[in-house]
Design a protein around this motif. Structure first.
Motif, PDB file in Angstrom:
ATOM      1  N   SER A 231      26.785  22.451  -1.869  1.00 50.20           N
ATOM      2  CA  SER A 231      27.311  22.725  -0.526  1.00 50.20           C
ATOM      3  C   SER A 231      26.988  24.146  -0.093  1.00 50.20           C
ATOM      4  N   ILE A 232      26.987  25.094  -1.010  1.00 52.30           N
ATOM      5  CA  ILE A 232      26.598  26.469  -0.675  1.00 52.30           C
ATOM      6  C   ILE A 232      25.120  26.522  -0.319  1.00 52.30           C
ATOM      7  N   ARG A 233      24.286  25.847  -1.109  1.00 55.81           N
ATOM      8  CA  ARG A 233      22.847  25.808  -0.823  1.00 55.81           C
ATOM      9  C   ARG A 233      22.598  25.195   0.557  1.00 55.81           C
ATOM     10  N   GLU A 234      23.310  24.102   0.858  1.00 58.04           N
ATOM     11  CA  GLU A 234      23.145  23.453   2.150  1.00 58.04           C
ATOM     12  C   GLU A 234      23.631  24.342   3.285  1.00 58.04           C
ATOM     13  N   PHE A 235      24.667  25.141   3.041  1.00 57.36           N
ATOM     14  CA  PHE A 235      25.169  26.060   4.062  1.00 57.36           C
ATOM     15  C   PHE A 235      24.076  27.049   4.466  1.00 57.36           C
ATOM     16  N   PHE A 236      23.337  27.560   3.485  1.00 57.24           N
ATOM     17  CA  PHE A 236      22.308  28.553   3.784  1.00 57.24           C
ATOM     18  C   PHE A 236      20.993  27.939   4.248  1.00 57.24           C
TER      19      PHE A 236
ATOM     20  N   SER B 189      20.903  21.004   6.011  1.00 53.74           N
ATOM     21  CA  SER B 189      20.597  19.669   5.520  1.00 53.74           C
ATOM     22  C   SER B 189      19.218  19.256   6.002  1.00 53.74           C
ATOM     23  N   VAL B 190      18.380  18.782   5.089  1.00 52.46           N
ATOM     24  CA  VAL B 190      17.045  18.322   5.459  1.00 52.46           C
ATOM     25  C   VAL B 190      17.166  17.166   6.446  1.00 52.46           C
ATOM     26  N   ALA B 191      18.064  16.232   6.189  1.00 52.39           N
ATOM     27  CA  ALA B 191      18.241  15.081   7.078  1.00 52.39           C
ATOM     28  C   ALA B 191      18.663  15.525   8.478  1.00 52.39           C
ATOM     29  N   ALA B 192      19.610  16.438   8.563  1.00 53.81           N
ATOM     30  CA  ALA B 192      20.076  16.909   9.871  1.00 53.81           C
ATOM     31  C   ALA B 192      18.970  17.664  10.594  1.00 53.81           C
ATOM     32  N   ARG B 193      18.235  18.478   9.879  1.00 53.24           N
ATOM     33  CA  ARG B 193      17.147  19.239  10.513  1.00 53.24           C
ATOM     34  C   ARG B 193      16.042  18.308  10.986  1.00 53.24           C
ATOM     35  N   LEU B 194      15.753  17.249  10.218  1.00 56.36           N
ATOM     36  CA  LEU B 194      14.761  16.265  10.654  1.00 56.36           C
ATOM     37  C   LEU B 194      15.259  15.523  11.906  1.00 56.36           C
ATOM     38  N   ALA B 195      16.519  15.154  11.906  1.00 59.57           N
ATOM     39  CA  ALA B 195      17.075  14.397  13.024  1.00 59.57           C
ATOM     40  C   ALA B 195      17.050  15.198  14.327  1.00 59.57           C
ATOM     41  N   HIS B 196      17.140  16.501  14.237  1.00 63.34           N
ATOM     42  CA  HIS B 196      17.189  17.339  15.436  1.00 63.34           C
ATOM     43  C   HIS B 196      15.845  17.914  15.846  1.00 63.34           C
ATOM     44  N   ARG B 197      14.821  17.795  14.995  1.00 72.58           N
ATOM     45  CA  ARG B 197      13.561  18.475  15.293  1.00 72.58           C
ATOM     46  C   ARG B 197      12.364  17.545  15.481  1.00 72.58           C
ATOM     47  N   GLN B 198      12.591  16.260  15.574  1.00 69.92           N
ATOM     48  CA  GLN B 198      11.498  15.326  15.827  1.00 69.92           C
ATOM     49  C   GLN B 198      12.081  14.029  16.357  1.00 69.92           C
TER      50      GLN B 198
ATOM     51  N   VAL C 196       0.871  -1.181   0.000  1.00 73.78           N
ATOM     52  CA  VAL C 196       0.000   0.000   0.000  1.00 73.78           C
ATOM     53  C   VAL C 196       0.901   1.222   0.000  1.00 73.78           C
ATOM     54  N   TRP C 197       0.678   2.101  -0.966  1.00 74.10           N
ATOM     55  CA  TRP C 197       1.481   3.311  -1.035  1.00 74.10           C
ATOM     56  C   TRP C 197       0.648   4.447  -1.590  1.00 74.10           C
ATOM     57  N   THR C 198       1.115   5.629  -1.345  1.00 73.08           N
ATOM     58  CA  THR C 198       0.469   6.827  -1.852  1.00 73.08           C
ATOM     59  C   THR C 198       1.534   7.881  -2.098  1.00 73.08           C
ATOM     60  N   ALA C 199       1.201   8.877  -2.880  1.00 69.81           N
ATOM     61  CA  ALA C 199       2.109   9.996  -3.144  1.00 69.81           C
ATOM     62  C   ALA C 199       1.447  11.267  -2.639  1.00 69.81           C
ATOM     63  N   ARG C 200       2.228  12.102  -1.998  1.00 67.18           N
ATOM     64  CA  ARG C 200       1.735  13.368  -1.470  1.00 67.18           C
ATOM     65  C   ARG C 200       2.677  14.484  -1.873  1.00 67.18           C
ATOM     66  N   GLN C 201       2.086  15.625  -2.199  1.00 66.22           N
ATOM     67  CA  GLN C 201       2.907  16.809  -2.406  1.00 66.22           C
ATOM     68  C   GLN C 201       2.688  17.742  -1.235  1.00 66.22           C
ATOM     69  N   LEU C 202       3.772  18.139  -0.620  1.00 63.20           N
ATOM     70  CA  LEU C 202       3.749  19.082   0.478  1.00 63.20           C
ATOM     71  C   LEU C 202       4.351  20.390  -0.016  1.00 63.20           C
ATOM     72  N   VAL C 203       4.205  21.443   0.764  1.00 61.82           N
ATOM     73  CA  VAL C 203       4.740  22.742   0.353  1.00 61.82           C
ATOM     74  C   VAL C 203       5.554  23.363   1.477  1.00 61.82           C
ATOM     75  N   GLY C 204       6.483  24.222   1.082  1.00 59.84           N
ATOM     76  CA  GLY C 204       7.258  24.986   2.055  1.00 59.84           C
ATOM     77  C   GLY C 204       8.610  24.385   2.350  1.00 59.84           C
ATOM     78  N   ASP C 205       9.028  24.542   3.586  1.00 59.35           N
ATOM     79  CA  ASP C 205      10.312  24.036   4.043  1.00 59.35           C
ATOM     80  C   ASP C 205      10.256  22.507   4.109  1.00 59.35           C
ATOM     81  N   PRO C 206      11.154  21.809   3.419  1.00 61.12           N
ATOM     82  CA  PRO C 206      11.074  20.343   3.368  1.00 61.12           C
ATOM     83  C   PRO C 206      11.099  19.666   4.736  1.00 61.12           C
ATOM     84  N   ALA C 207      11.995  20.064   5.615  1.00 57.93           N
ATOM     85  CA  ALA C 207      12.090  19.405   6.922  1.00 57.93           C
ATOM     86  C   ALA C 207      10.823  19.621   7.745  1.00 57.93           C
TER      87      ALA C 207
END
Length: 180
Positions: A140-145, A148-157, A102-113
């Motif tokens: 790397s410049i984009r990630e600096f500003f 990282s989505v993965a790092a932000r997810l790991a620290h915020r939930q 069972v799977w589904t696809a969702r589109q979310l908006v805004g900040d990915p994390a």
């Protein structure tokens, strides 16, 4: 089974059906093994799979009490997010249609994390799977500003986050990771 972003009245029912799911964040052009690993863990956990694309060209304007999110584009002349979501849906359908899950696809908006975190809370996800970015100076410049989505997810939930590498290993003897 695939659907797209649910309509207002259907969202609560679909979220209830997806309780305990595995969420995988995908972008167009991401290696197929990111989705394959998410599928593997969904099967191991006996959980549905939610394929998520986050449209960063839109932002959340407000959220109804029932959880329906209203959004607006940053640039009124651009609808790139819809095309990217369509590409992600096609990739997911091609990979998952014969998997018996069972799977589904969702589109979310805004900040990915933040968007993925909110969805994970709504469906009480067991695991969040994301891929790493491609190597390169621009990334790397984009990630600096933006961070990282993965790092932000790991620290915020509190859910586990599985980070899947791009697949391009950097040899140990190579001093400079970004060769651009």
């Amino acid at each position: 089974m695939s659907d797209s972003t649910p309509a207002e009245p259907d969202e609560a029912a679909q979220n209830a059906a997806l309780q305990g799911a595995v969420i995988v964040g995908l972008q167009p052009g991401q290696p197929a093994h990111v989705l394959s690993e998410a599928l593997r863990y969904a099967k191991l956990l006996g959980a549905p799979l939610v394929v998520v694309h986050v449209d960063v060209t839109r932002f959340v304007t407000y959220e109804d009490p029932d959880g329906y999110v209203h959004s607006a584009p940053i640039d009124l002349n651009i609808d790139a997010g819809a095309a990217e979501f369509e590409e992600v849906q096609k990739m997911a359908t091609a990979s998952l249609e014969k998997e018996g899950i069972v799977w589904t696809a969702r589109q979310l908006v805004g900040d990915p994390a933040l968007a993925i975190k909110q969805l994970a809370n709504k469906i009480d996800a067991q695991l969040i799977v994301v891929g790493t970015r491609k190597r390169g100076l621009g990334e790397s410049i984009r990630e600096f500003f933006t961070g990282s989505v993965a790092a932000r997810l790991a620290h915020r939930q509190h859910r586990p986050v599985l980070v899947i590498p791009q697949g391009e290993e950097v040899p140990d003897e190579q001093k400079d990771i970004w060769t651009e």
